[in-house]
Scaffold this motif. Structure first.
Motif, short mmCIF file in Angstrom:
data_model
loop_
_atom_site.label_atom_id
_atom_site.label_comp_id
_atom_site.label_asym_id
_atom_site.label_seq_id
_atom_site.Cartn_x
_atom_site.Cartn_y
_atom_site.Cartn_z
N ALA A 1 50.71 -6.65 -30.60
CA ALA A 1 51.64 -6.38 -31.69
C ALA A 1 50.90 -5.78 -32.88
O ALA A 1 49.80 -6.22 -33.25
CB ALA A 1 52.34 -7.68 -32.10
N GLN A 2 51.49 -4.76 -33.50
CA GLN A 2 50.88 -4.08 -34.64
C GLN A 2 51.15 -4.85 -35.92
O GLN A 2 52.26 -5.33 -36.16
CB GLN A 2 51.42 -2.66 -34.76
N ASP A 3 50.12 -4.96 -36.76
CA ASP A 3 50.26 -5.64 -38.04
C ASP A 3 50.86 -4.74 -39.11
O ASP A 3 51.46 -5.22 -40.09
CB ASP A 3 48.90 -6.16 -38.52
N HIS A 4 50.73 -3.43 -38.96
CA HIS A 4 51.21 -2.48 -39.95
C HIS A 4 51.99 -1.37 -39.25
O HIS A 4 51.79 -1.10 -38.06
CB HIS A 4 50.04 -1.87 -40.75
N THR A 5 52.85 -0.74 -39.99
CA THR A 5 53.61 0.39 -39.47
C THR A 5 53.80 1.42 -40.58
O THR A 5 53.36 1.19 -41.72
CB THR A 5 54.98 -0.08 -38.94
N LEU A 6 54.43 2.54 -40.25
CA LEU A 6 54.64 3.62 -41.21
C LEU A 6 56.08 3.64 -41.69
O LEU A 6 57.01 3.48 -40.88
CB LEU A 6 54.28 4.98 -40.58
N ASP A 7 56.26 3.86 -42.99
CA ASP A 7 57.59 3.99 -43.57
C ASP A 7 57.94 5.48 -43.60
O ASP A 7 57.54 6.21 -44.51
CB ASP A 7 57.64 3.39 -44.97
N LEU A 8 58.65 5.95 -42.57
CA LEU A 8 58.94 7.37 -42.46
C LEU A 8 59.87 7.85 -43.57
O LEU A 8 59.76 8.99 -44.03
CB LEU A 8 59.55 7.66 -41.08
#
Length: 262
Positions: free
Chosen positions: A210-217
């Motif tokens: 699981a990813q801890d961070h993601t991108l706010d498109l």
């Protein structure tokens, strides 16, 4: 006889050969280790032109009726058909090189006899028939070698059979991996090489976490693209278009069946 250390190399034999025309003595090293190439099924392009091809496919296209999974069933059908076509092709054509060699030997005997006497009508007919047979078998052998070589720019009428065989054998040797070095250890057996490749690629791919961070498109101003159509199942028309667009003499997968079979 040249001596080698039998304690460290018990399965090796190094011996001297004859000097023949040179004063240097060549050395011949023989090993007990045998590298066996696993034979793969190859659908021969000329099979479709032989009598009884469709009947052979129908006989081989069988599967256990208890298998209900469509993908498993198709896999079994292709495997059974491949085995049946391989046996049928061997019975139908036989050993091409052996047939050519036997025909040449019989023609040579007739040539020797013709120097001493006149050949009978039956002998002349057999000699002529064997020559035609050699031409047909040579053409068939050239077709097989051309399909193995996979050189697209060669014309159909090219008769350089030696080139076809050299390229085909070169590809076979190039694709074979005789040994692997893993952490200083040399691996030569097939099972060990398979495990080494599996472990290596498993380490490269890693595991899904699981990813801890993601991108706010939306914050970046990147418009979202609707990709919902990618999740739609393939249509029958799309599948048939892909199948029909395949080259007739090329195998798209590892099963060995070429485009003309489909």
């Amino acid at each position: 006889m040249t001596k080698i250390d039998k304690a460290h190399h018990p399965d090796c034999l190094l011996q001297a050969l004859s000097t023949t025309t040179s004063d240097h003595c060549p050395l011949f090293l023989s090993l007990e280790e045998q590298f066996h190439h696993k034979k793969r099924f190859r659908f021969e392009l000329f099979w479709t032109k032989l009598d009884g091809f469709l009947e052979a496919v129908e006989e081989g296209w069988t599967c256990d009726m208890e298998i209900v999974d469509p993908f498993h069933k198709l896999d079994i059908l292709l495997r059974n058909t491949a085995k049946h076509l391989t046996a049928w092709g061997k019975r139908k054509v036989g050993n091409i090189k052996l047939q050519i060699a036997v025909a040449k030997l019989v023609i040579l005997r007739f040539d020797y006899a013709q120097e001493r006497r006149l050949l009978s009508v039956e002998e002349r007919w057999l000699r002529c028939t064997l020559k035609k047979l050699i031409l047909g078998l040579a053409s068939l052998e050239r077709t097989i070698a051309r399909q193995r070589s996979q050189i697209r720019w060669l014309q159909v009428g090219d008769a350089n059979t030696q080139l076809f065989h050299l390229v085909a054998n070169g590809r076979k040797t190039k694709n074979f991996i005789p040994a692997l070095s893993v952490n200083g250890q040399i691996i030569t057996n097939q099972k060990g090489k398979e495990d080494a490749f599996f472990d290596s690629y498993s380490d490269l791919l890693g595991r899904d976490v699981a990813q801890d961070h993601t991108l706010d498109l939306e914050f970046l101003g990147i418009e979202a693209v609707d990709l919902s159509e990618l999740d739609m199942p393939f249509m029958e028309e799309e599948i048939w278009k892909v199948v029909k667009d395949m080259p007739a003499d090329r195998a798209p997968g590892l099963d060995g069946f070429i485009g003309i079979f489909f």
